[in-house]
Write a protein that holds these residues in place. Structure first.
Motif, PDB file in Angstrom:
ATOM      1  N   SER A  78       0.855  -1.185   0.000  1.00  4.99           N
ATOM      2  CA  SER A  78       0.000   0.000   0.000  1.00  4.99           C
ATOM      3  C   SER A  78       0.890   1.234   0.000  1.00  4.99           C
ATOM      4  O   SER A  78       1.959   1.228   0.619  1.00  4.99           O
ATOM      5  CB  SER A  78      -0.896   0.015   1.235  1.00  4.99           C
ATOM      6  OG  SER A  78      -1.725   1.174   1.246  1.00  4.99           O
ATOM      7  N   ILE A 100       2.064   4.997   1.003  1.00  4.03           N
ATOM      8  CA  ILE A 100       1.951   5.871   2.174  1.00  4.03           C
ATOM      9  C   ILE A 100       1.339   7.223   1.806  1.00  4.03           C
ATOM     10  O   ILE A 100       0.997   8.011   2.692  1.00  4.03           O
ATOM     11  CB  ILE A 100       3.308   6.090   2.862  1.00  4.03           C
ATOM     12  CG1 ILE A 100       4.273   6.848   1.939  1.00  4.03           C
ATOM     13  CG2 ILE A 100       3.903   4.761   3.316  1.00  4.03           C
ATOM     14  CD1 ILE A 100       5.553   7.293   2.646  1.00  4.03           C
ATOM     15  N   LYS A 107      -1.946   8.994   3.536  1.00 10.23           N
ATOM     16  CA  LYS A 107      -2.263   8.232   4.746  1.00 10.23           C
ATOM     17  C   LYS A 107      -1.488   8.816   5.932  1.00 10.23           C
ATOM     18  O   LYS A 107      -0.337   9.209   5.799  1.00 10.23           O
ATOM     19  CB  LYS A 107      -1.908   6.756   4.585  1.00 10.23           C
ATOM     20  CG  LYS A 107      -2.772   6.033   3.548  1.00 10.23           C
ATOM     21  CD  LYS A 107      -2.483   4.563   3.565  1.00 10.23           C
ATOM     22  CE  LYS A 107      -3.361   3.822   2.582  1.00 10.23           C
ATOM     23  NZ  LYS A 107      -3.030   4.132   1.181  1.00 10.23           N
ATOM     24  N   ASP A 108      -2.142   8.828   7.059  1.00  7.62           N
ATOM     25  CA  ASP A 108      -1.446   9.187   8.294  1.00  7.62           C
ATOM     26  C   ASP A 108      -0.528   8.045   8.689  1.00  7.62           C
ATOM     27  O   ASP A 108      -0.918   6.876   8.643  1.00  7.62           O
ATOM     28  CB  ASP A 108      -2.444   9.419   9.435  1.00  7.62           C
ATOM     29  CG  ASP A 108      -3.331  10.627   9.194  1.00  7.62           C
ATOM     30  OD1 ASP A 108      -4.421  10.668   9.789  1.00  7.62           O
ATOM     31  OD2 ASP A 108      -2.938  11.513   8.411  1.00  7.62           O
ATOM     32  N   VAL A 122      -1.834  13.513   6.600  1.00 11.57           N
ATOM     33  CA  VAL A 122      -2.068  13.636   5.163  1.00 11.57           C
ATOM     34  C   VAL A 122      -2.048  15.096   4.722  1.00 11.57           C
ATOM     35  O   VAL A 122      -1.776  15.394   3.567  1.00 11.57           O
ATOM     36  CB  VAL A 122      -3.379  12.963   4.748  1.00 11.57           C
ATOM     37  CG1 VAL A 122      -3.310  11.476   5.035  1.00 11.57           C
ATOM     38  CG2 VAL A 122      -4.567  13.588   5.451  1.00 11.57           C
ATOM     39  N   MET A 138       0.138   2.376  10.214  1.00  6.26           N
ATOM     40  CA  MET A 138      -0.561   2.992   9.086  1.00  6.26           C
ATOM     41  C   MET A 138      -1.943   2.353   9.004  1.00  6.26           C
ATOM     42  O   MET A 138      -2.048   1.125   8.862  1.00  6.26           O
ATOM     43  CB  MET A 138       0.202   2.772   7.778  1.00  6.26           C
ATOM     44  CG  MET A 138      -0.465   3.414   6.569  1.00  6.26           C
ATOM     45  SD  MET A 138       0.537   3.269   5.079  1.00  6.26           S
ATOM     46  CE  MET A 138       0.341   1.524   4.696  1.00  6.26           C
ATOM     47  N   GLU A 139      -2.955   3.168   9.123  1.00  4.63           N
ATOM     48  CA  GLU A 139      -4.345   2.682   9.200  1.00  4.63           C
ATOM     49  C   GLU A 139      -4.416   1.675  10.346  1.00  4.63           C
ATOM     50  O   GLU A 139      -4.065   1.991  11.480  1.00  4.63           O
ATOM     51  CB  GLU A 139      -4.778   2.127   7.856  1.00  4.63           C
ATOM     52  CG  GLU A 139      -4.780   3.190   6.751  1.00  4.63           C
ATOM     53  CD  GLU A 139      -5.171   2.645   5.392  1.00  4.63           C
ATOM     54  OE1 GLU A 139      -5.884   3.360   4.669  1.00  4.63           O
ATOM     55  OE2 GLU A 139      -4.754   1.529   5.068  1.00  4.63           O
TER      56      GLU A 139
END
Length: 112
Positions: A27, A29, A32-33, A53, A98-99
Motif C-alpha cells: 500500500s 503511504i 495516509k497518516d 495527510v 498505518m491505518e
C-alpha cells in the motif's frame, strides 16, 4: 497484503542519535497518516509522532518535541523518525502504524 517493516534501532549512548525507518509494502503511504509509537518494558504503548495527510502536518508527544523529527519519502514508500539527544527514558520498542496495520517493531536502547 500490507506490511510495515521497521529498522534502524540499536544501542546508543545518552545524547546520541538514531534514525528509524518504516518501509511500507502492499500500500502507498501517500494520503495516509503514519504514526510512530513506542513501548517500554512494563509500560503501555504510547504515541510518539505522526505525519499526517495534510501537507507538512506533523505532531509529537511532549516528551520528544524538539528532539525527534518525523518525515516521509514517498519515492521509497518509507517514513523516518530521526531521534537526537536520546535519553535513557527513550529506551523502548518502536513501532510504526498505518491505518490498522502495525509493524513488528525495532528495539532502541539508550544506555552508557
Amino acid at each position: 497484503q500490507v506490511q510495515l517493516v521497521e529498522s534502524g534501532g540499536g544501542l546508543v549512548q545518552p545524547g546520541g542519535s538514531l534514525r528509524l525507518s518504516c518501509a511500507a509494502s502492499g500500500s502507498s503511504i501517500v494520503a495516509k497518516d503514519i504514526d510512530w509509537y513506542r513501548q517500554a518494558p512494563g509500560k503501555q504503548r504510547e504515541f510518539v509522532a505522526t505525519s499526517g495527510v495534510r501537507i507538512n502536518y506533523v505532531n509529537y508527544a511532549d516528551s520528544v518535541k524538539g528532539r525527534f523529527t518525523i518525515s516521509r519519502d514517498k519515492t521509497k514508500n518509507t517514513v523516518y523518525l530521526q531521534m537526537n539527544s536520546l535519553k535513557p527514558e527513550d529506551t523502548a520498542v518502536y513501532y510504526c502504524k498505518m491505518e490498522n496495520y502495525w509493524g513488528r517493531g525495532t528495539q532502541v536502547t539508550v544506555s552508557s
